[in-house]
Design a protein around this motif. Structure first.
Motif, PDB file in Angstrom:
ATOM      1  N   ARG A  42       0.815  -1.231   0.000  1.00  0.00           N
ATOM      2  CA  ARG A  42       0.000   0.000   0.000  1.00  0.00           C
ATOM      3  C   ARG A  42       0.844   1.275   0.000  1.00  0.00           C
ATOM      4  N   TYR A  43       2.095   1.185   0.420  1.00  0.00           N
ATOM      5  CA  TYR A  43       2.964   2.360   0.467  1.00  0.00           C
ATOM      6  C   TYR A  43       3.695   2.629  -0.851  1.00  0.00           C
ATOM      7  N   CYS A  44       3.549   1.728  -1.787  1.00  0.00           N
ATOM      8  CA  CYS A  44       4.195   1.875  -3.093  1.00  0.00           C
ATOM      9  C   CYS A  44       3.507   2.992  -3.884  1.00  0.00           C
ATOM     10  N   PRO A  45       4.264   3.813  -4.603  1.00  0.00           N
ATOM     11  CA  PRO A  45       3.633   4.830  -5.442  1.00  0.00           C
ATOM     12  C   PRO A  45       2.664   4.188  -6.451  1.00  0.00           C
ATOM     13  N   GLU A  46       1.537   4.811  -6.661  1.00  0.00           N
ATOM     14  CA  GLU A  46       0.477   4.270  -7.521  1.00  0.00           C
ATOM     15  C   GLU A  46       0.996   3.806  -8.876  1.00  0.00           C
ATOM     16  N   GLU A  47       1.831   4.612  -9.506  1.00  0.00           N
ATOM     17  CA  GLU A  47       2.281   4.290 -10.862  1.00  0.00           C
ATOM     18  C   GLU A  47       3.222   3.081 -10.903  1.00  0.00           C
ATOM     19  N   LEU A  48       3.761   2.672  -9.756  1.00  0.00           N
ATOM     20  CA  LEU A  48       4.667   1.527  -9.698  1.00  0.00           C
ATOM     21  C   LEU A  48       4.000   0.253  -9.176  1.00  0.00           C
ATOM     22  N   LYS A  49       2.759   0.369  -8.734  1.00  0.00           N
ATOM     23  CA  LYS A  49       2.065  -0.781  -8.149  1.00  0.00           C
ATOM     24  C   LYS A  49       1.908  -1.959  -9.120  1.00  0.00           C
ATOM     25  N   PRO A  50       1.600  -1.747 -10.400  1.00  0.00           N
ATOM     26  CA  PRO A  50       1.500  -2.921 -11.291  1.00  0.00           C
ATOM     27  C   PRO A  50       2.809  -3.722 -11.365  1.00  0.00           C
ATOM     28  N   GLU A  51       3.928  -3.034 -11.482  1.00  0.00           N
ATOM     29  CA  GLU A  51       5.227  -3.728 -11.540  1.00  0.00           C
ATOM     30  C   GLU A  51       5.497  -4.481 -10.242  1.00  0.00           C
ATOM     31  N   LEU A  52       5.262  -3.828  -9.118  1.00  0.00           N
ATOM     32  CA  LEU A  52       5.501  -4.475  -7.831  1.00  0.00           C
ATOM     33  C   LEU A  52       4.571  -5.663  -7.648  1.00  0.00           C
ATOM     34  N   ALA A  53       3.316  -5.514  -8.001  1.00  0.00           N
ATOM     35  CA  ALA A  53       2.359  -6.615  -7.848  1.00  0.00           C
ATOM     36  C   ALA A  53       2.799  -7.834  -8.661  1.00  0.00           C
ATOM     37  N   ARG A  54       3.217  -7.620  -9.898  1.00  0.00           N
ATOM     38  CA  ARG A  54       3.673  -8.742 -10.734  1.00  0.00           C
ATOM     39  C   ARG A  54       4.898  -9.409 -10.121  1.00  0.00           C
TER      40      ARG A  54
END
Length: 78
Positions: A42-54
């Motif tokens: 949840r603390y990840c910047p919004e624009e980087l969340k897809p990369e982190l989730a994958r």
């Protein structure tokens, strides 16, 4: 590997064990760190969340962890 990485241990990790390798954030060298990345997603910047989730899902599969978070699963589809 212990639950908390000190600065030197973190520096020694290769880029490919980070959830955000370009920023060297969210290290996931073992199962406990995959769980930590999931908890701090949840603390990840919004624009980087897809990369982190994958990457969380990729490491979770490697370590035999089931990710049930609907938020992570949804971002991984983006």
């Amino acid at each position: 590997m212990k639950d908390i990485l000190d600065t030197e241990e973190r520096k020694e990790l290769p880029d490919n064990v980070f959830g955000l390798p370009g920023r060297r954030e969210y290290p996931m060298p073992d199962a406990s760190h995959v769980r930590a990345a999931e908890a701090y997603f949840r603390y990840c910047p919004e624009e980087l969340k897809p990369e982190l989730a994958r990457n969380i899902l990729r490491f979770a599969e490697k370590y035999g962890i089931e990710i049930k978070s609907p938020v992570i699963l949804q971002f991984a589809k983006e």
